[in-house]
Structure formats: structure tokens, C-alpha cells
Design a protein around this motif. Sequence first.
Motif, PDB file in Angstrom:
ATOM      1  N   VAL A   1       0.838  -1.210   0.000  1.00 29.82           N
ATOM      2  CA  VAL A   1       0.000   0.000   0.000  1.00 29.82           C
ATOM      3  C   VAL A   1       0.866   1.251   0.000  1.00 29.82           C
ATOM      4  O   VAL A   1       0.594   2.235  -0.704  1.00 29.82           O
ATOM      5  N   GLU A   2       1.943   1.225   0.800  1.00 30.10           N
ATOM      6  CA  GLU A   2       2.848   2.373   0.846  1.00 30.10           C
ATOM      7  C   GLU A   2       3.525   2.561  -0.505  1.00 30.10           C
ATOM      8  O   GLU A   2       3.724   3.706  -0.964  1.00 30.10           O
ATOM      9  N   MET A   3       3.889   1.463  -1.186  1.00 33.56           N
ATOM     10  CA  MET A   3       4.489   1.584  -2.507  1.00 33.56           C
ATOM     11  C   MET A   3       3.507   2.187  -3.511  1.00 33.56           C
ATOM     12  O   MET A   3       3.879   3.012  -4.345  1.00 33.56           O
ATOM     13  N   GLU A   4       2.237   1.762  -3.431  1.00 30.11           N
ATOM     14  CA  GLU A   4       1.224   2.348  -4.315  1.00 30.11           C
ATOM     15  C   GLU A   4       1.063   3.846  -4.048  1.00 30.11           C
ATOM     16  O   GLU A   4       0.909   4.656  -4.981  1.00 30.11           O
ATOM     17  N   HIS A   5       1.100   4.216  -2.761  1.00 29.22           N
ATOM     18  CA  HIS A   5       1.005   5.635  -2.421  1.00 29.22           C
ATOM     19  C   HIS A   5       2.199   6.409  -2.967  1.00 29.22           C
ATOM     20  O   HIS A   5       2.050   7.524  -3.496  1.00 29.22           O
ATOM     21  N   MET A   6       3.384   5.820  -2.872  1.00 29.75           N
ATOM     22  CA  MET A   6       4.575   6.478  -3.393  1.00 29.75           C
ATOM     23  C   MET A   6       4.506   6.615  -4.907  1.00 29.75           C
ATOM     24  O   MET A   6       4.854   7.659  -5.474  1.00 29.75           O
TER      25      MET A   6
END
Length: 460
Positions: free
Chosen positions: A302-307
Motif C-alpha cells: 500500500v505504501e508503494m502504491e502511495h509512493m
Amino acid sequence: MGWQTFHYFPRKVLQSRRVEKSVRRVLPRSLLGRSLLIVFIPLLITQAISLELFYGNFLKVASRRLSSAVAAEIVLSLNALEKLQKQSDKQWFVAQARDHLLLVETWKPNARLRRTGFNHVLGPMDEDLAHALQETIDKPFFINWHNDPHTVLISIQLSDGVLEVEAPRKRLDMGQIWLFVAWALGSSLLLFTIASLFMRNQVRAIRRLAHAAEQFGLGRDIGPIKPEGAQEVRKAAIAFNRMQDRIFRFVSQRTGVLAGVSHDLRTPLTRIRLSLAMIPQRGTVQAEALKEDVEDMIGDVVEMEHMIDSYLSFARGEGAETPVPVEVAPFLHDVVFAARRAGATVYAVSVQKDLQAVMRPDAMRRALMNLLDNARRHGGGITLKARVIPEGICLLVDDDGPGIRAEQHAAVFRAFESGGRSGGTGLGLTIARDIVRAHGGEMELSTSPQGGLRVRIILP
């Protein structure tokens, strides 16, 4: 000598700069005003020179000659009246003078002049007539210019009375100088008006080009502009249209590439999330331990998608959205509602009554959400204010968090530079400032009254 010259030269340069600044304050700032001034000043100087040459030379010479002729005829009348002894001869000469010289002579025996000289009127003809009479006769006289609007009354003191001579004013006057002045000024104003109309058409093309460049700089597509005006302005407009087309073509290509990159990056992330979701998570101790690892991995995804979303938003920009008039109060309340749902603490929202702004709503909402998310992430309570200032509309975002040191204000705006404040990617404040600048505004950082960070956004 050299030392004195060294001190004198800077003083002279300083004085010239002061004079230049004073002249700049007086001169108009617009191109149209300066162009009209360039046309008006030579025209005014030309008319002033022509008036001076005509009035100072031709009129003076003509007035002196006319005055000398009238004075000579008056002297002739005096000499003839002194030589003629018979009353009938004098009457005959007076009648001849009235018919042929246009001089009406009246003899007043035993009369005396009460004043001498002349009552001054505007123009050189009164002084020229008095000077001519002083040179031709040695007797006291008085010239009355106010006796009749069509005649001039000349009273000459003789030994046994006063001789009054009425001379037509048209024999002394070359015509009203105001007629010539009015003609000169009228023709100048007519030519100046015609020049103003032509100059205005030329400046209109430059203004249209400047407006198109300003709108293009704000990311608004107004289409190609029509080349108008002088040849140089037409070439500039054609070059601007070509540049605009090349930039739009480049942006379109870059947007297409970014869309493909976004798809390529999201596809493996989605497969990873599905694979993680399908791993057995119940029944054994190993499965329970694996469950915690899976949840951590899902959080990382999820954090990678946000980034990825942040990177793509930063690279893509927000110029595709069309600016529209927006009521600021409902808009800010919607943003605050979304921020509160995300966990932000908003103390108050203060908006000036009936405040409107032309903006791209989605882009500006993203910029404000980035600011509110930064304040939420650092545990600060938020206060929002919006009011009108001379520069436009001012939005203030204050929080009571730890804030940012003044020496780091410039650094946090650089891409991928978090400065301990703008989040994991270091793009929150960068994207927000780019969005504000795309609206033609500016964003500044300072210390809020609550002790945290103040973000000041100015929109035109």
C-alpha cells in the motif's frame, strides 16, 4: 586633481541616476502611452516652432509696416491741415481722407488730452503703432483701442486743440492670432487622434500576445492566437503558436508514457497483493506468525502504491483541469471534512463572506490535502483561514506541531527532500507549491501563532 576627479565622477553618476528615476516616474508605463508620447512631443514641438516663426517674424514685420503706413497718412493729414488756410479746403481734405484713406478726422478746438500713450491690448500692433507715431510726429497723442471694436481712436494734441483720427482696425490687424492657433491645434489633435487609433491597433496585438503567454504559463489552453499587427508582432505570434503546439505535443506524449508506466507498475503490485491474500493464515502457529508478516507486506505494498501515485502526480502535473469559479467556503469545508475522516484535527475554518476564486478544484484539493496530511502526520491541530488581500486571495494553514526551522524552509520545497516534515516521499510540499504556482499564485512558509508551521497561499 586625480583624487578630486575620482570623487566627482561617482557624484555625477548618482545625480544622473536620480534624474533618470524622476523621469521614469513621470513617463507612462504602458507601451501605448509611451508610443503616443513619442508621437505627441515632436508634433507639439513642430507646432510651437511654426507658431513662433509665424507670430515672431511674419506678424511683427507686417504689423510694423501697417502701423508705419497709418502713421504716415496721419502725418500727411496734419501737414495738409496746417498748410490749408481756408475752412472749405480743410473740409475738402477731411472728406478726401475719409473716402480714400479711410481716416475719419474730427477737429476739437481748444481741447486738451487728459492722458497720453495707449491702453494696451493683446498683440504687437498697439506698440508698433505707438512707436511709429513717436517717430513721425513730435506732439503728444493717445491711442484708444477700446473706443470701438472696429476702429482705433487716435487723439493728437495740437497747439490750438485736439485732432481725433478714427482708423479702421482692419488696417492695423492681420487677423486674430487665435484663429491660426486654433487651426494649428485642431490639425494637431486630428493627426494625433488618427495616430492614436493606428497605434492602439498595433498595441492591441501585443496585449493579446502577452495575455496568451500569461494564460499558457498558467496551464490554460486558449488555442492558437491570430497573428495581427506589424510584421514583427505577427512573427512573434506565429512563433508563440508553434512553441505552444510543440509543448502541448510533448506534454501529451509524456502523459501517455506515464500512463503506461502507471499501468506497468500497478499490475505486479496487484498480483503481489492477490498472492499475499491467498496465503493460508489459519490453523497453525506458523500460519499465525505468517499472518503478521503478510499484513506487514500488504502495508508495504500500500505504501508503494502511495509512493507511485505521488511520483506520477508530481511528474504529470495538474494542467489538464479547466479553471472554474469556486465558492471558497464550501470548498474548504469539503476539504476539511475529508481531512477529518483521514484522522486530521481541524480546530476552526474562517472564510471571508462571499469569497470566490478561479481555480482547478481537484488540483487545489490535492494541494490542501497534502498540507493537512503533513500536519496530521506530525500530530498538529490545524486552523484554516481565507480572506481577500491586495494581491488576491490569501489562504492560511496553521498548525501547532513541531514546525520547521527557518533555514529549512527552502529545502523542504525541493523534490524528494522531506526535511523531516513533508512525508515519506518528500513530494507533498513540492506538489502543493507546483499546483499553487500553476494557478499563478505563490506559497510561503513561516511560523504560525500556535508555534507550529504556517503555510501562506496567495491566489490571484
